[in-house]
Motif scaffolding. Sequence first.
Motif, PDB file in Angstrom:
ATOM      1  N   GLY A   8     -12.816  -5.196 -17.535  1.00  0.00           N
ATOM      2  CA  GLY A   8     -11.883  -4.156 -18.137  1.00  0.00           C
ATOM      3  C   GLY A   8     -11.913  -2.859 -17.172  1.00  0.00           C
ATOM      4  O   GLY A   8     -12.813  -2.237 -17.477  1.00  0.00           O
ATOM      5  N   LEU A   9     -11.046  -2.638 -16.381  1.00  0.00           N
ATOM      6  CA  LEU A   9     -11.096  -1.459 -15.526  1.00  0.00           C
ATOM      7  C   LEU A   9     -10.117  -0.623 -15.676  1.00  0.00           C
ATOM      8  O   LEU A   9      -9.231  -0.043 -14.739  1.00  0.00           O
ATOM      9  N   ASP A  33      -5.398  -8.015 -14.790  1.00  0.00           N
ATOM     10  CA  ASP A  33      -4.177  -7.551 -14.144  1.00  0.00           C
ATOM     11  C   ASP A  33      -4.326  -7.449 -12.638  1.00  0.00           C
ATOM     12  O   ASP A  33      -5.457  -6.818 -12.053  1.00  0.00           O
ATOM     13  N   PRO A  34      -3.805  -8.478 -11.892  1.00  0.00           N
ATOM     14  CA  PRO A  34      -3.779  -8.343 -10.421  1.00  0.00           C
ATOM     15  C   PRO A  34      -3.798  -7.047  -9.780  1.00  0.00           C
ATOM     16  O   PRO A  34      -4.113  -6.783  -8.376  1.00  0.00           O
ATOM     17  N   ILE A  49     -10.208 -11.579 -10.906  1.00  0.00           N
ATOM     18  CA  ILE A  49      -9.149 -11.670 -11.773  1.00  0.00           C
ATOM     19  C   ILE A  49      -9.321 -12.717 -12.787  1.00  0.00           C
ATOM     20  O   ILE A  49      -9.514 -13.925 -12.452  1.00  0.00           O
ATOM     21  N   CYS A  50      -9.629 -12.037 -14.026  1.00  0.00           N
ATOM     22  CA  CYS A  50     -10.094 -13.435 -14.872  1.00  0.00           C
ATOM     23  C   CYS A  50      -9.664 -12.911 -16.560  1.00  0.00           C
ATOM     24  O   CYS A  50      -9.742 -11.600 -16.683  1.00  0.00           O
ATOM     25  N   ASP A  51      -9.513 -13.727 -17.171  1.00  0.00           N
ATOM     26  CA  ASP A  51      -9.383 -13.752 -18.499  1.00  0.00           C
ATOM     27  C   ASP A  51     -10.526 -13.605 -19.315  1.00  0.00           C
ATOM     28  O   ASP A  51     -11.204 -14.821 -19.403  1.00  0.00           O
ATOM     29  N   ALA A  52     -11.030 -12.548 -19.492  1.00  0.00           N
ATOM     30  CA  ALA A  52     -12.627 -12.756 -20.016  1.00  0.00           C
ATOM     31  C   ALA A  52     -12.780 -13.409 -21.259  1.00  0.00           C
ATOM     32  O   ALA A  52     -13.788 -13.376 -22.017  1.00  0.00           O
ATOM     33  N   SER A  53     -11.636 -13.630 -21.978  1.00  0.00           N
ATOM     34  CA  SER A  53     -11.917 -14.179 -23.377  1.00  0.00           C
ATOM     35  C   SER A  53     -11.954 -15.839 -23.202  1.00  0.00           C
ATOM     36  O   SER A  53     -12.150 -16.575 -24.001  1.00  0.00           O
ATOM     37  N   ASP A  54     -11.923 -16.277 -22.064  1.00  0.00           N
ATOM     38  CA  ASP A  54     -11.826 -17.713 -21.501  1.00  0.00           C
ATOM     39  C   ASP A  54     -13.285 -17.944 -21.034  1.00  0.00           C
ATOM     40  O   ASP A  54     -13.704 -17.848 -20.155  1.00  0.00           O
ATOM     41  N   ARG A  59     -17.962 -18.908 -17.416  1.00  0.00           N
ATOM     42  CA  ARG A  59     -19.135 -19.603 -16.957  1.00  0.00           C
ATOM     43  C   ARG A  59     -18.979 -19.820 -15.377  1.00  0.00           C
ATOM     44  O   ARG A  59     -20.131 -19.971 -14.758  1.00  0.00           O
ATOM     45  N   GLU A  60     -17.903 -19.533 -14.659  1.00  0.00           N
ATOM     46  CA  GLU A  60     -18.012 -19.499 -13.165  1.00  0.00           C
ATOM     47  C   GLU A  60     -18.496 -18.502 -12.518  1.00  0.00           C
ATOM     48  O   GLU A  60     -18.567 -18.351 -11.451  1.00  0.00           O
ATOM     49  N   LEU A  61     -18.692 -17.515 -13.337  1.00  0.00           N
ATOM     50  CA  LEU A  61     -19.306 -16.101 -12.955  1.00  0.00           C
ATOM     51  C   LEU A  61     -20.557 -15.759 -12.761  1.00  0.00           C
ATOM     52  O   LEU A  61     -20.945 -14.616 -12.157  1.00  0.00           O
ATOM     53  N   ASP A  62     -21.429 -16.751 -13.143  1.00  0.00           N
ATOM     54  CA  ASP A  62     -22.952 -16.458 -12.992  1.00  0.00           C
ATOM     55  C   ASP A  62     -23.200 -14.637 -13.609  1.00  0.00           C
ATOM     56  O   ASP A  62     -23.901 -14.370 -13.240  1.00  0.00           O
ATOM     57  N   LEU A  63     -22.681 -14.898 -14.997  1.00  0.00           N
ATOM     58  CA  LEU A  63     -23.032 -13.597 -15.484  1.00  0.00           C
ATOM     59  C   LEU A  63     -24.428 -13.312 -15.829  1.00  0.00           C
ATOM     60  O   LEU A  63     -24.901 -12.279 -16.088  1.00  0.00           O
ATOM     61  N   ASN A  64     -25.118 -14.249 -15.892  1.00  0.00           N
ATOM     62  CA  ASN A  64     -26.715 -14.087 -16.331  1.00  0.00           C
ATOM     63  C   ASN A  64     -27.451 -13.523 -15.347  1.00  0.00           C
ATOM     64  O   ASN A  64     -28.484 -13.204 -15.270  1.00  0.00           O
TER      65      ASN A  64
END
Length: 217
Positions: A8-9, A33-34, A49-54, A59-64
């Motif tokens: 969220g920016l 938002d692009p 660019i991503c829907d963070a509720s998905d 899982r593709e972002l390697d958030l850990n």
Amino acid sequence: MAHFTVIGLGRFGIAASLELIHLGHTVTGVDLDPKIAEKYADNLTQMVICDASDEGALRELDLNSSNVVLVAIGEDMEASLLSTLALKNVGVKNIWVKASSKAHHTIVSKLGVSRIIHPEEEMGIRVAQALNYPMVNNYLSLGHGLHVVEIPIKEKLNGSTIGQVLKDLRGSVDAILVKRGPTKFTKLGHDFALLTNDVLLLCGTRAELQYLAPRLI
């Protein structure tokens, strides 16, 4: 150096992201938002660019690999809650969330996040403290009734020692550090002499610091 992900920016999220970059960390910014992604792509380490509720997308972002994931979607409570829940479901351990209301705070607290932030409330407290202690540059609450304040030394205190400034508060208010230009002093005996334009960091309770305030104006 640490790595952070900010989801969220808006004004709060981008301000936190840019300050983290300024402090030498790396930041992945996430927004749906692009136009926002394009605007800040060159300012952040990585922009997604991503829907963070998905959950699948998360899982593709390697958030850990992030030290902290900050959910900065404070204005849209539903989006914030869904994103926070998705982060919990994909196994992110250290989640900070911006809350915009008491209801938001209450619901987020049930999700077991690491920290809930109230930027407007916290800034309001800082402004009130600045108004109450006009000699104080910065103010930090440590919890348990303790506070740290940053005080610029005025000309009338030039040559005064720590012991003279604290007087009857020695042992109750602690002098933590003195900044003198690029130099810092941390071993502060009662005979340490202060100079005009020094910056003195003190730690004590609100009542003790308020009692001390008239000496520092």
